[in-house]
Design a protein around this motif. Sequence first.
Motif, mmCIF file in Angstrom:
data_model
loop_
_atom_site.group_PDB
_atom_site.id
_atom_site.type_symbol
_atom_site.label_atom_id
_atom_site.label_comp_id
_atom_site.label_asym_id
_atom_site.label_seq_id
_atom_site.Cartn_x
_atom_site.Cartn_y
_atom_site.Cartn_z
ATOM 1 N N GLY A 156 45.580 19.507 51.318
ATOM 2 C CA GLY A 156 44.327 19.081 50.697
ATOM 3 C C GLY A 156 43.546 20.233 50.079
ATOM 4 O O GLY A 156 42.481 20.016 49.524
ATOM 5 N N GLY A 157 44.073 21.447 50.149
ATOM 6 C CA GLY A 157 43.376 22.621 49.617
ATOM 7 C C GLY A 157 43.569 22.807 48.130
ATOM 8 O O GLY A 157 44.092 21.941 47.427
ATOM 9 N N THR A 158 43.173 23.972 47.655
ATOM 10 C CA THR A 158 43.241 24.294 46.231
ATOM 11 C C THR A 158 43.853 25.678 46.033
ATOM 12 O O THR A 158 43.533 26.609 46.768
ATOM 13 C CB THR A 158 41.827 24.281 45.610
ATOM 14 O OG1 THR A 158 41.271 22.971 45.784
ATOM 15 C CG2 THR A 158 41.857 24.620 44.146
ATOM 16 N N VAL A 159 44.708 25.779 45.032
ATOM 17 C CA VAL A 159 45.292 27.060 44.617
ATOM 18 C C VAL A 159 44.927 27.246 43.154
ATOM 19 O O VAL A 159 45.009 26.306 42.359
ATOM 20 C CB VAL A 159 46.836 27.051 44.787
ATOM 21 C CG1 VAL A 159 47.455 28.278 44.145
ATOM 22 C CG2 VAL A 159 47.216 26.959 46.255
ATOM 23 N N SER A 160 44.511 28.447 42.793
ATOM 24 C CA SER A 160 44.226 28.711 41.380
ATOM 25 C C SER A 160 44.995 29.933 40.909
ATOM 26 O O SER A 160 45.200 30.887 41.662
ATOM 27 C CB SER A 160 42.730 28.887 41.137
ATOM 28 O OG SER A 160 42.284 30.102 41.682
ATOM 29 N N LEU A 161 45.425 29.864 39.665
ATOM 30 C CA LEU A 161 46.125 30.968 38.998
ATOM 31 C C LEU A 161 45.302 31.343 37.779
ATOM 32 O O LEU A 161 45.061 30.505 36.906
ATOM 33 C CB LEU A 161 47.532 30.546 38.572
ATOM 34 C CG LEU A 161 48.266 31.512 37.652
ATOM 35 C CD1 LEU A 161 48.663 32.777 38.421
ATOM 36 C CD2 LEU A 161 49.495 30.863 37.046
ATOM 37 N N VAL A 162 44.848 32.582 37.740
ATOM 38 C CA VAL A 162 44.076 33.084 36.606
ATOM 39 C C VAL A 162 44.842 34.251 36.001
ATOM 40 O O VAL A 162 45.237 35.180 36.714
ATOM 41 C CB VAL A 162 42.664 33.551 37.047
ATOM 42 C CG1 VAL A 162 41.900 34.143 35.874
ATOM 43 C CG2 VAL A 162 41.901 32.409 37.683
ATOM 44 N N CYS A 163 45.068 34.201 34.703
ATOM 45 C CA CYS A 163 45.712 35.303 33.984
ATOM 46 C C CYS A 163 44.757 35.731 32.879
ATOM 47 O O CYS A 163 44.355 34.917 32.052
ATOM 48 C CB CYS A 163 47.034 34.866 33.367
ATOM 49 S SG CYS A 163 48.283 34.431 34.575
ATOM 50 N N LYS A 164 44.397 37.003 32.901
ATOM 51 C CA LYS A 164 43.496 37.505 31.870
ATOM 52 C C LYS A 164 43.841 38.947 31.546
ATOM 53 O O LYS A 164 44.503 39.637 32.319
ATOM 54 C CB LYS A 164 42.046 37.365 32.297
ATOM 55 C CG LYS A 164 41.663 38.126 33.541
ATOM 56 C CD LYS A 164 40.223 37.831 33.916
ATOM 57 C CE LYS A 164 39.822 38.588 35.161
ATOM 58 N NZ LYS A 164 38.421 38.393 35.499
ATOM 59 N N TYR A 165 43.381 39.380 30.399
ATOM 60 C CA TYR A 165 43.631 40.738 29.931
ATOM 61 C C TYR A 165 42.354 41.540 30.051
ATOM 62 O O TYR A 165 41.289 41.063 29.671
ATOM 63 C CB TYR A 165 44.100 40.714 28.470
ATOM 64 C CG TYR A 165 45.363 39.917 28.302
ATOM 65 C CD1 TYR A 165 46.597 40.518 28.489
ATOM 66 C CD2 TYR A 165 45.335 38.561 28.014
ATOM 67 C CE1 TYR A 165 47.769 39.782 28.365
ATOM 68 C CE2 TYR A 165 46.499 37.822 27.888
ATOM 69 C CZ TYR A 165 47.708 38.446 28.066
ATOM 70 O OH TYR A 165 48.856 37.714 27.955
ATOM 71 N N ASP A 166 42.469 42.754 30.590
ATOM 72 C CA ASP A 166 41.266 43.573 30.700
ATOM 73 C C ASP A 166 41.171 44.508 29.502
ATOM 74 O O ASP A 166 42.032 44.519 28.627
ATOM 75 C CB ASP A 166 41.201 44.319 32.031
ATOM 76 C CG ASP A 166 42.225 45.433 32.159
ATOM 77 O OD1 ASP A 166 42.913 45.765 31.177
ATOM 78 O OD2 ASP A 166 42.334 45.993 33.260
ATOM 79 N N ARG A 167 40.132 45.315 29.461
ATOM 80 C CA ARG A 167 39.880 46.162 28.291
ATOM 81 C C ARG A 167 40.936 47.236 28.081
ATOM 82 O O ARG A 167 41.039 47.804 27.014
ATOM 83 C CB ARG A 167 38.482 46.769 28.382
ATOM 84 C CG ARG A 167 38.282 47.710 29.540
ATOM 85 C CD ARG A 167 36.852 48.249 29.553
ATOM 86 N NE ARG A 167 36.659 49.133 30.667
ATOM 87 C CZ ARG A 167 36.274 48.756 31.872
ATOM 88 N NH1 ARG A 167 36.031 47.497 32.107
ATOM 89 N NH2 ARG A 167 36.131 49.638 32.848
ATOM 90 N N ARG A 168 41.730 47.523 29.117
ATOM 91 C CA ARG A 168 42.819 48.490 28.973
ATOM 92 C C ARG A 168 44.098 47.819 28.486
ATOM 93 O O ARG A 168 45.137 48.432 28.435
ATOM 94 C CB ARG A 168 43.096 49.176 30.309
ATOM 95 C CG ARG A 168 41.923 50.008 30.786
ATOM 96 C CD ARG A 168 42.162 50.457 32.188
ATOM 97 N NE ARG A 168 42.274 49.244 33.021
ATOM 98 C CZ ARG A 168 42.197 49.232 34.334
ATOM 99 N NH1 ARG A 168 42.029 50.343 34.989
ATOM 100 N NH2 ARG A 168 42.297 48.110 35.009
ATOM 101 N N LYS A 169 43.974 46.526 28.188
ATOM 102 C CA LYS A 169 45.100 45.709 27.719
ATOM 103 C C LYS A 169 46.142 45.519 28.806
ATOM 104 O O LYS A 169 47.333 45.460 28.548
ATOM 105 C CB LYS A 169 45.715 46.295 26.446
ATOM 106 C CG LYS A 169 44.739 46.373 25.305
ATOM 107 C CD LYS A 169 45.359 47.002 24.097
ATOM 108 C CE LYS A 169 44.288 47.166 23.029
ATOM 109 N NZ LYS A 169 44.701 48.030 21.975
ATOM 110 N N TRP A 170 45.677 45.417 30.033
ATOM 111 C CA TRP A 170 46.551 45.125 31.167
ATOM 112 C C TRP A 170 46.407 43.653 31.497
ATOM 113 O O TRP A 170 45.329 43.081 31.368
ATOM 114 C CB TRP A 170 46.152 45.943 32.377
ATOM 115 C CG TRP A 170 46.458 47.399 32.272
ATOM 116 C CD1 TRP A 170 46.806 48.102 31.166
ATOM 117 C CD2 TRP A 170 46.416 48.343 33.336
ATOM 118 N NE1 TRP A 170 46.971 49.415 31.466
ATOM 119 C CE2 TRP A 170 46.745 49.594 32.805
ATOM 120 C CE3 TRP A 170 46.118 48.245 34.673
ATOM 121 C CZ2 TRP A 170 46.804 50.736 33.572
ATOM 122 C CZ3 TRP A 170 46.173 49.398 35.443
ATOM 123 C CH2 TRP A 170 46.517 50.621 34.892
#
Length: 72
Positions: free
Chosen positions: A52-66
Motif C-alpha cells: 500500500g506504500g509509494t515508490v517514486s523515481l525522479v531523474c533530473k539533470y543538475d547544473r554540472r550536466k550530471w
Amino acid sequence: IDGMSALAERRHINVFYDIEEQPTDEIWFDADKLDKIVYNLLSNAIKYTPEGGTVSLVCKYDRRKWLQIIVS
C-alpha cells in the motif's frame, strides 16, 4: 521497468515517475548499465516498501550536466 508494474500492482504499491527532459547537450552513458542500475533500484524499493506504500523515481539533470537518479 515494465516488469516492475506487475510487482507493484500485486503489492498495491503506487509508483510515480518524474523524468526531466534530456538537455540538448550530449550526454555519454552506457545504456545497458544504466538500465540495470535503475531496474535494481526500483526492484529493491518495491520489494522493501510496505504493501500500500509509494515508490517514486525522479531523474533530473543538475547544473554540472550530471544525471541524478533519486528513488524514494
